[in-house]
Design an enzyme around this catalytic site. Structure first.
Site, PDB file in Angstrom:
ATOM      1  N   HIS A 199      39.825  51.401  44.854  1.00  0.00           N
ATOM      2  CA  HIS A 199      39.408  51.243  43.433  1.00  0.00           C
ATOM      3  C   HIS A 199      39.404  52.501  42.786  1.00  0.00           C
ATOM      4  O   HIS A 199      37.779  52.720  42.493  1.00  0.00           O
ATOM      5  CB  HIS A 199      38.502  50.119  42.882  1.00  0.00           C
ATOM      6  CG  HIS A 199      38.012  49.536  41.713  1.00  0.00           C
ATOM      7  ND1 HIS A 199      37.215  48.484  40.759  1.00  0.00           N
ATOM      8  CD2 HIS A 199      38.631  50.622  40.594  1.00  0.00           C
ATOM      9  CE1 HIS A 199      37.098  48.999  40.030  1.00  0.00           C
ATOM     10  NE2 HIS A 199      37.434  49.881  39.679  1.00  0.00           N
ATOM     11  N   THR A 238      39.763  42.523  44.251  1.00  0.00           N
ATOM     12  CA  THR A 238      39.328  43.965  42.908  1.00  0.00           C
ATOM     13  C   THR A 238      38.993  43.046  41.012  1.00  0.00           C
ATOM     14  O   THR A 238      39.980  42.600  40.499  1.00  0.00           O
ATOM     15  CB  THR A 238      39.214  45.694  42.850  1.00  0.00           C
ATOM     16  OG1 THR A 238      38.395  46.143  41.811  1.00  0.00           O
ATOM     17  CG2 THR A 238      40.697  45.929  41.626  1.00  0.00           C
ATOM     18  N   CYS A 255      40.427  52.110  35.382  1.00  0.00           N
ATOM     19  CA  CYS A 255      40.450  52.731  36.963  1.00  0.00           C
ATOM     20  C   CYS A 255      42.055  52.295  36.969  1.00  0.00           C
ATOM     21  O   CYS A 255      42.539  51.028  36.438  1.00  0.00           O
ATOM     22  CB  CYS A 255      39.434  52.250  37.702  1.00  0.00           C
ATOM     23  SG  CYS A 255      37.653  52.482  37.627  1.00  0.00           S
TER      24      CYS A 255
END
Lengths: 204, 162
Positions: B47, B24, B30
């Site tokens: 995520h 990711t 996040c």
């Protein structure tokens, strides 16, 4: 009121972007003493998590200047420059710029000031046009991957809406050495008041 | 053999097995969560953007929230053969990218996300064996399903493995 399907609303938002960014860029052009152009504003209504798709890659190094505004209407403004553009801007302002990924205090405050001038002239023109009272925060600067920077407005919007309305202006300095984006992102709840104060009829 | 790179977007989760690498890019506030069964070499990477689906009206996308994303991802990797009691977690992210104070209210969503992930993992009785969270910088994370290493890259800070 459905912003996404009514093209009349989108035209009004384009005009808001034109006026706001036009004033902001005039101010920028005066400071750096160079001609700055902008493209016709783009209005994007996207799912919050898709905001990263507005840049080349999520890992690209960018400089983000983030300003929150509140009052009669609220939301955020973000100036996004790629790193070379930001370097170039600092060089114009300070005469030189340091190597590497990060900036000195002096360089950071130069970029912060650019963000301040752009966003306050944007907000001032919208405020005058709509006769709404709008105040704004001190700008905050971050130099990092595009994904991590753009996730900030995405997350804030996610708390109230699954979509974000971006009024996006691409800015271009005459010799193409400064290229950036200015995003004006009023909160979803602010559009109604903004439209009604601009004299736009609202269908419920 | 080339590893299969599997990209996990914002508000999404993906499952990898064998030699897959789950990636990711640019985690900010996040949080990236890896759930992993090292014997079966089955892993999931999520995520997440927000702490709780219960606080939000528009909660259709379950992968967006710490609570629902972890429930779903755990269900999927167990369905694929991971053993619940053997699953461990590695987490990264939850930074505060900008420090803006408005009207005396600083809402640090990164911290709230990390807290929510930890609370949910503890509720699911999944131990966190490594973490790299908070701070004020973004992270790109890569999880190698074959050896269980989580590689973390940050601008100006190089790479580390947890």
């Amino acid at each position: 009121m459905n912003l996404t399907t009514n093209s009349y609303y989108l035209d009004v938002l384009k005009e808001v972007g034109n006026i706001g960014a036009g004033n902001a860029l005039t101010a920028l052009s005066q400071i750096i003493n160079k001609k700055v152009d902008m493209e016709v504003p783009v209005i994007e209504v996207i799912e919050t998590e898709k905001i990263v798709n507005t840049v080349e890659t999520a890992e690209m190094l960018i400089v983000g200047v983030y300003v929150k505004f509140w009052g009669d209407i609220s939301g955020n403004i973000m100036l996004v420059l790629d790193k070379p553009s930001s370097d170039h801007l600092i060089k114009i302002l300070l005469g030189e710029v340091s190597d590497g990924d990060f900036y000195s205090e002096m360089e950071l405050s130069a970029i912060q000031e650019i963000g301040n001038i752009l966003s306050s002239s944007y907000i001032n023109s919208i405020s005058k046009l709509s006769n709404l009272n709008i105040q704004m925060s001190v700008p905050s600067v971050s130099i990092d991957m595009a994904g991590s920077i753009l996730s900030v407005p995405a997350i804030e919007y996610s708390e109230v809406s699954d979509r974000i309305i971006l009024i996006e202006n691409k800015i271009l300095e005459g010799e193409n050495e400064i290229v950036g984006n200015l995003y004006f992102m009023p909160d979803i709840d602010s559009f109604k008041l903004l439209f009604s104060n601009l004299g736009v009829p609202i269908d419920e | 053999m080339n590893n299969g790179y599997i990209k996990v977007g914002m508000a999404d989760y993906k499952i990898g097995t064998g030699d897959d690498v789950l990636v990711t890019l640019g985690l900010g506030s996040c949080v990236g969560i890896v759930l992993y069964d090292k014997f079966k070499r089955i892993a999931g990477m999520a995520h997440i953007m927000l702490p709780s689906s219960k606080e939000i009206k528009n909660n259709a996308n379950k992968a967006k929230f710490a609570d629902t994303a972890l429930d779903e991802m755990l269900f999927e990797i167990v369905k694929m053969g991971a053993l619940k009691g053997r699953i461990v977690a590695k987490i990264a992210g939850g930074a505060q990218m900008f420090s803006i104070a408005t009207k005396g209210l600083t809402l640090n969503i990164g911290q709230r996300n990390v807290d929510a992930v930890k609370e949910k993992l503890s509720e699911l009785r999944i131990p966190i064996i490594a973490e790299d969270t908070l701070g004020n910088y973004g992270r790109t994370i890569e999880f190698n399903c074959s050896n269980g290493e989580l590689k973390i890259k940050s601008v100006g800070k190089g790479t580390k493995v947890i």
